[in-house]
Motif scaffolding. Structure first.
Motif, mmCIF file in Angstrom:
data_model
loop_
_atom_site.group_PDB
_atom_site.id
_atom_site.type_symbol
_atom_site.label_atom_id
_atom_site.label_comp_id
_atom_site.label_asym_id
_atom_site.label_seq_id
_atom_site.Cartn_x
_atom_site.Cartn_y
_atom_site.Cartn_z
ATOM 1 N N ALA A 31 -1.373 -6.436 7.193
ATOM 2 C CA ALA A 31 -0.637 -7.391 8.027
ATOM 3 C C ALA A 31 -1.207 -7.481 9.427
ATOM 4 N N ARG A 32 -1.713 -6.343 9.926
ATOM 5 C CA ARG A 32 -2.299 -6.307 11.267
ATOM 6 C C ARG A 32 -3.578 -5.464 11.189
ATOM 7 N N PRO A 33 -4.748 -6.089 11.016
ATOM 8 C CA PRO A 33 -5.984 -5.356 10.743
ATOM 9 C C PRO A 33 -6.367 -4.318 11.790
ATOM 10 N N ASP A 34 -5.919 -4.483 13.020
ATOM 11 C CA ASP A 34 -6.322 -3.534 14.058
ATOM 12 C C ASP A 34 -5.312 -2.408 14.252
ATOM 13 N N SER A 35 -4.371 -2.247 13.324
ATOM 14 C CA SER A 35 -3.285 -1.273 13.539
ATOM 15 C C SER A 35 -3.713 0.165 13.249
ATOM 16 N N TYR A 36 -4.344 0.415 12.117
ATOM 17 C CA TYR A 36 -4.679 1.786 11.720
ATOM 18 C C TYR A 36 -6.054 1.842 11.064
ATOM 19 N N SER A 37 -6.717 2.960 11.253
ATOM 20 C CA SER A 37 -7.900 3.324 10.472
ATOM 21 C C SER A 37 -7.747 4.792 10.106
ATOM 22 N N TRP A 38 -8.452 5.255 9.086
ATOM 23 C CA TRP A 38 -8.276 6.650 8.678
ATOM 24 C C TRP A 38 -9.495 7.175 7.939
ATOM 25 N N ARG A 39 -9.531 8.479 7.864
ATOM 26 C CA ARG A 39 -10.523 9.183 7.063
ATOM 27 C C ARG A 39 -9.860 10.412 6.457
ATOM 28 N N LEU A 40 -10.428 10.868 5.369
ATOM 29 C CA LEU A 40 -9.904 12.013 4.642
ATOM 30 C C LEU A 40 -10.839 13.187 4.871
ATOM 31 N N ALA A 41 -10.291 14.313 5.360
ATOM 32 C CA ALA A 41 -11.141 15.425 5.752
ATOM 33 C C ALA A 41 -10.588 16.746 5.243
ATOM 34 N N ALA A 42 -11.488 17.710 5.084
ATOM 35 C CA ALA A 42 -11.124 19.075 4.692
ATOM 36 C C ALA A 42 -12.176 20.017 5.242
ATOM 37 N N GLY A 46 -17.227 17.625 1.335
ATOM 38 C CA GLY A 46 -17.559 17.605 -0.088
ATOM 39 C C GLY A 46 -16.431 17.008 -0.899
ATOM 40 N N THR A 47 -15.733 17.842 -1.654
ATOM 41 C CA THR A 47 -14.580 17.403 -2.430
ATOM 42 C C THR A 47 -13.434 18.382 -2.234
ATOM 43 N N ALA A 48 -12.227 17.876 -2.387
ATOM 44 C CA ALA A 48 -11.019 18.709 -2.380
ATOM 45 C C ALA A 48 -10.308 18.464 -3.699
ATOM 46 N N ALA A 55 -10.668 15.685 -8.283
ATOM 47 C CA ALA A 55 -11.476 15.940 -7.085
ATOM 48 C C ALA A 55 -11.542 14.685 -6.223
ATOM 49 N N TRP A 56 -11.204 14.827 -4.954
ATOM 50 C CA TRP A 56 -11.246 13.734 -3.992
ATOM 51 C C TRP A 56 -12.421 13.952 -3.041
ATOM 52 N N PRO A 57 -13.251 12.923 -2.818
ATOM 53 C CA PRO A 57 -14.322 13.062 -1.823
ATOM 54 C C PRO A 57 -13.732 13.124 -0.415
ATOM 55 N N VAL A 58 -14.190 14.079 0.366
ATOM 56 C CA VAL A 58 -13.670 14.261 1.724
ATOM 57 C C VAL A 58 -14.815 14.494 2.689
ATOM 58 N N GLN A 59 -14.569 14.162 3.942
ATOM 59 C CA GLN A 59 -15.512 14.464 5.012
ATOM 60 C C GLN A 59 -15.218 15.845 5.582
ATOM 61 N N PRO A 60 -16.195 16.455 6.252
ATOM 62 C CA PRO A 60 -15.887 17.691 6.977
ATOM 63 C C PRO A 60 -14.901 17.404 8.110
ATOM 64 N N LEU A 61 -14.201 18.424 8.570
ATOM 65 C CA LEU A 61 -13.333 18.248 9.725
ATOM 66 C C LEU A 61 -14.163 17.683 10.876
ATOM 67 N N PRO A 62 -13.775 16.557 11.445
ATOM 68 C CA PRO A 62 -14.629 15.882 12.431
ATOM 69 C C PRO A 62 -14.658 16.610 13.768
#
Length: 326
Positions: A31-42, A46-48, A55-62
């Motif tokens: 509804a509002r494209p500039d409202s939120y962005s996200w990433r998945l981290a652990a 690798g994967t969690a 198994a979910w692909p995840v980024q390292p803790l940023p």
């Protein structure tokens, strides 16, 4: 301005704890494209592996460079190991010091508590973890009857949101959207998810006192006495005397055993009994209030609003409500 979210997971996280909140933010972004962005981290990236074995692909803790606005820790069976993950704990502490808001879904609040982010603050968690939470983190003001709790930022401490169970995480995120983007967007997201908007944060979890009915529970006999004599004045001093304990020791022991305070337990039992009476069609609301120990219909109404989020009249059978309205 876009709110940049990091969803933090670990091996054994609960998929619904992640999927529900992510869906709320996804619908808001549509509804509002500039409202939120996200990433998945652990930790480690690798994967969690979720508790469902996927198994979910995840980024390292940023790296913390001021580009994170909200850290949301997901719950699940792996939360105990996550509480012992020193790298994750230190990262959460640094994220809070860097000014990020912090939130948790379900048992993820234990990880926030392990990081010291909830000390001397109000929080909630899933009812099945209440006893463990009270025992492991006595410096946190646990509110086991809440579906979510918001602690505003204060001095050098960040704003913190905690939620009770899986679907309560959706309630928390709808409240976040209302806070960040306005009630209209939150209502639209709820409509798309076909969920209620809004369940108040103070609405009770329905399950916390189920364990109190176990006959082997330390205070089972005492609670059975309360349940059978709801109209009596069950103050802490009276309950402590019946348990042959000092009031202070009784209050501490009761909280550690049940995950709730004596006053909240008595109120919960009274509300449950009154609700059953209303749904069973008993005619006099005043009589129900007296029999269940509220003393007045107004006190009963306040307890219903606090614990169930609705007034007593909402629990009348439909035909009876229509008759009263006529």
């Amino acid at each position: 301005m876009t709110c940049r979210i990091v969803f933090v997971v670990f091996n054994g996280f609960q998929q619904l704890d992640l999927a529900g909140p992510m869906a709320v933010f996804e619908l808001t972004r549509l509804a509002r494209p500039d409202s939120y962005s996200w990433r998945l981290a652990a930790n480690g990236g690798g994967t969690a592996l979720s508790s469902a074995g996927i198994a979910w692909p995840v980024q390292p803790l940023p790296r913390l460079r001021g580009d994170i606005d909200l850290v949301m820790v997901i719950g699940g069976d792996g939360v105990d190991a996550a509480c012992r993950d020193e790298t994750l704990i230190r990262w959460l502490q640094r994220a809070a010091r860097a000014g990020a808001r912090v939130a948790s879904i379900c048992s993820g609040s234990l990880v926030l508590a392990a990081a010291g982010l909830l000390d001397q603050r109000a929080a909630t968690t899933h009812w099945s973890r209440s006893r463990q939470f009270s025992s492991d983190f006595p410096d946190v003001r646990l509110q086991p009857d809440r579906i979510f709790v918001r602690e505003p930022a204060s001095r050098s401490r960040p704003e913190v949101w905690t939620s009770a169970g899986m679907t309560a995480g959706i309630d928390l995120c709808l409240a976040l959207v209302a806070h960040d983007c306005g009630e209209d967007l939150a209502r639209d997201a709820a409509r798309q998810l076909v969920v209620e908007r809004r369940r108040p944060g103070g609405q009770s979890q329905f399950s916390p006192l189920l364990d109190l009915q176990r006959p082997e529970g330390r205070f089972g006999g005492l609670l059975d006495h309360v349940r059978k004599h709801l109209q009596l004045d069950h103050r802490v001093d009276e309950l402590a005397a019946r348990a042959c304990m000092s009031p202070r020791h009784f209050a501490r022991s009761f909280l550690a055993e049940t995950g709730t305070t004596p006053a909240h337990a008595v109120e919960r039992l009274r509300v449950e009994a009154a609700r059953a009476a209303l749904e069973g069609g008993l005619p006099s609301v005043q009589r129900i209030a007296e029999d269940c120990g509220f003393g007045s219909t107004e006190r009963m109404r306040r307890s219903f609003q606090r614990l169930l989020g609705r007034p007593p009249a909402a629990f009348r059978k439909k035909g009876e409500r229509d008759t009263q309205a006529a």
